[in-house]
Design an enzyme around this catalytic site. Structure first.
Site, PDB file in Angstrom:
ATOM      1  N   ARG A   1       0.782  -1.133   0.030  1.00  0.00           N
ATOM      2  CA  ARG A   1      -0.081   0.023  -0.017  1.00  0.00           C
ATOM      3  C   ARG A   1       0.989   1.084   0.083  1.00  0.00           C
ATOM      4  O   ARG A   1       2.219   1.195   0.208  1.00  0.00           O
ATOM      5  CB  ARG A   1      -1.049  -0.152   1.160  1.00  0.00           C
TER       6      ARG A   1
ATOM      7  N   SER B   1       0.574   3.885   1.702  1.00  0.00           N
ATOM      8  CA  SER B   1       0.855   4.781   3.128  1.00  0.00           C
ATOM      9  C   SER B   1       1.966   4.673   3.810  1.00  0.00           C
ATOM     10  O   SER B   1       2.814   3.783   3.407  1.00  0.00           O
ATOM     11  CB  SER B   1      -0.216   4.235   4.159  1.00  0.00           C
TER      12      SER B   1
ATOM     13  N   ASP C   1      -4.903  -7.439   8.860  1.00  0.00           N
ATOM     14  CA  ASP C   1      -5.928  -7.099   7.614  1.00  0.00           C
ATOM     15  C   ASP C   1      -6.250  -8.270   6.814  1.00  0.00           C
ATOM     16  O   ASP C   1      -7.258  -8.162   5.770  1.00  0.00           O
ATOM     17  CB  ASP C   1      -5.222  -6.001   6.799  1.00  0.00           C
TER      18      ASP C   1
ATOM     19  N   THR D   1     -12.394   5.898  16.884  1.00  0.00           N
ATOM     20  CA  THR D   1     -11.719   4.515  16.628  1.00  0.00           C
ATOM     21  C   THR D   1     -12.734   4.140  15.181  1.00  0.00           C
ATOM     22  O   THR D   1     -13.627   4.328  15.156  1.00  0.00           O
ATOM     23  CB  THR D   1     -12.147   3.227  17.512  1.00  0.00           C
TER      24      THR D   1
ATOM     25  N   ARG E   1     -11.602   7.486  10.155  1.00  0.00           N
ATOM     26  CA  ARG E   1     -10.942   6.872   9.534  1.00  0.00           C
ATOM     27  C   ARG E   1      -9.670   7.718   8.831  1.00  0.00           C
ATOM     28  O   ARG E   1      -9.685   8.635   9.138  1.00  0.00           O
ATOM     29  CB  ARG E   1     -12.166   6.513   8.011  1.00  0.00           C
TER      30      ARG E   1
ATOM     31  N   ASN F   1      -5.396   6.954   7.334  1.00  0.00           N
ATOM     32  CA  ASN F   1      -3.942   6.493   7.973  1.00  0.00           C
ATOM     33  C   ASN F   1      -3.645   7.184   9.104  1.00  0.00           C
ATOM     34  O   ASN F   1      -4.494   8.291   9.460  1.00  0.00           O
ATOM     35  CB  ASN F   1      -3.057   6.469   6.965  1.00  0.00           C
TER      36      ASN F   1
ATOM     37  N   CYS G   1     -14.197  -8.025  10.540  1.00  0.00           N
ATOM     38  CA  CYS G   1     -14.490  -6.423  10.993  1.00  0.00           C
ATOM     39  C   CYS G   1     -15.866  -6.361  10.990  1.00  0.00           C
ATOM     40  O   CYS G   1     -16.375  -5.384  11.501  1.00  0.00           O
ATOM     41  CB  CYS G   1     -13.923  -5.550   9.841  1.00  0.00           C
TER      42      CYS G   1
END
Length: 408
Positions: A14, A16, A87, A133, A155, A157, A250
């Site tokens: 990714r 980030s 994840d 969160t 939400r 990063n 999730c």
């Protein structure tokens, strides 16, 4: 071209900052033992990165942060990808497997308080204080233990979330984040308190890095095998087996805590699992343990690339052992020996292995120990199911589905 491909390893990640730090850590680790290889990073944006205005459970996709990377693997665009293990779903797409899990960092959650309330605790924050969160697991546990607080979805990063906390609008009083991510970013000083497992059970796989590859790519599997950390693997497998049997993710508040301890010549793996209602008022919890005659031990090594040079003992809590932080990747005698073993070995059939909850069979661990870890997670889940865990999870999932319909 084929000969070039053998020496150039394409690594998916990714975009980030945290993802790239983690990816570069894995590459740096591999480079030390495979200096003839060249590694190139292929970055991409995942669905979870693109959709930031909807809470994670409401998006309804199980592989929010992994699907795009896995598509690249299956299309042979990259040779392996680096993930935060939490994840990764417990069932991977056909043809893919986790080739290695690197040693786990502190898996617990961290409380990050706004500067003007940094002396507070969750209990002492004023009624209505907003905690940010994106996790149902954290939300449910907070609501059950601290009903005076307001839990709001946040939400983005880590950089984005901390900016929201520091904003002059003072919308958030605190954030709950993974300790490992903050430490890898070099932001350990932002942590106000690391929450014990009695306060906040962590997510399955939290704190560990996973390297995913094609299950038929023997070159990559052989390269990764020596870095497949035995103690982490055992804990992670039990956790993933637990979650897979429950059928959670999730979309349900599910948490765990694992501890692997040495008992003279034996080892004991203990795992606690919990399921909560969304309001936190209903909790189903149980603990189980399994004893092993043998689990190959390796020297501890430090996962965070941002804290090099430290020579102190770090106490990371009751779910992990004390770590020599100066035993870093530069001093991995056991990994070095293991790498040489795999480089020199002509019998690579050892790595052509079975898959356990997405994890390739770890050749550093006796197979009977692997099976026991897998069964331990399954048995724990079945015990929670007998106590009504599935009914609790179904209520939460129905509430999420109804909120999606109302908002559409």
């Amino acid at each position: 071209m084929d000969s070039e491909r053998k020496h150039v390893i394409r690594v998916g990640s990714r975009k980030s900052e945290l993802a790239l730090i983690q990816t570069n850590f894995v590459i740096d680790s591999l480079k030390k033992f495979y200096p003839d290889k060249e590694f190139t990073i292929v970055t991409m944006t995942t669905l979870g990165d693109r959709i930031l205005d909807i809470s994670l459970p409401k998006i309804g996709e199980k592989s929010l942060f992994t699907k795009d990377l896995e598509d690249a693997l299956r299309n042979d665009t990259v040779d392996f990808v680096v993930h935060s293990l939490k994840d990764l779903p417990t069932s991977l797409p056909d043809g893919l497997a986790i080739g290695a899990v690197f040693e786990r960092e502190d898996p617990r959650d961290a409380l990050v308080l706004r500067e003007d309330v940094k002396e507070s605790s969750l209990a002492s924050l004023p009624t209505g204080a907003v905690i940010g969160t994106s996790s149902l697991r954290r939300t449910a546990q907070l609501r059950g233990s601290f009903p005076h607080l307001s839990i709001v979805d946040v939400r983005g990063n880590l950089n984005t979330r901390l900016r929201k906390l520091d904003s002059p609008t003072k919308e958030y009083s605190a954030l709950l984040l993974a300790t490992a991510g903050l430490q890898r970013m070099g932001w350990g000083d932002r942590i106000s308190k690391i929450l014990s497992c009695s306060e906040m059970m962590y997510a399955v796989g939290q704190g560990a890095l996973a390297v995913e590859c094609r299950s038929d790519n023997q070159q990559i599997l052989d390269m990764l095998a020596p870095f497949n950390h035995p103690e982490t693997y055992c804990r992670i497998l039990a956790e993933r087996s637990f979650l897979k049997t429950l059928g959670g993710g999730c979309s349900a508040p599910v948490g765990v805590s694992t501890k692997l301890t040495s008992l003279d010549t034996n080892f004991q793996l203990a795992i606690t699992g919990g399921v909560w209602s969304l309001d936190g008022l209903t909790k189903v919890e149980h603990t189980m343990a399994q004893t092993f005659a043998q689990i190959k031990q390796t020297h501890k090594h430090k996962l965070s690339p941002t804290e090099e040079g430290s020579n102190k003992k770090i106490k990371v809590g009751d779910e992990t052992n004390e770590i020599d932080s100066d035993q870093n990747i530069d001093n991995l005698d056991e990994v070095d020996k293991s790498v040489k073993k795999y480089k020199d070995s002509k019998d690579l059939e050892l790595n052509k292995s079975r898959i356990f909850c997405g994890l390739s069979e770890n050749p550093n661990i006796p197979i009977d120990a692997i099976i026991k870890c897998d069964n331990l997670g399954t048995d724990l889940a079945n015990e929670l199911i007998s106590k009504g865990a599935l009914e609790v999870m179904k209520v939460t999932q129905d509430l999420i589905r109804s909120s999606i319909v109302k908002s559409s």
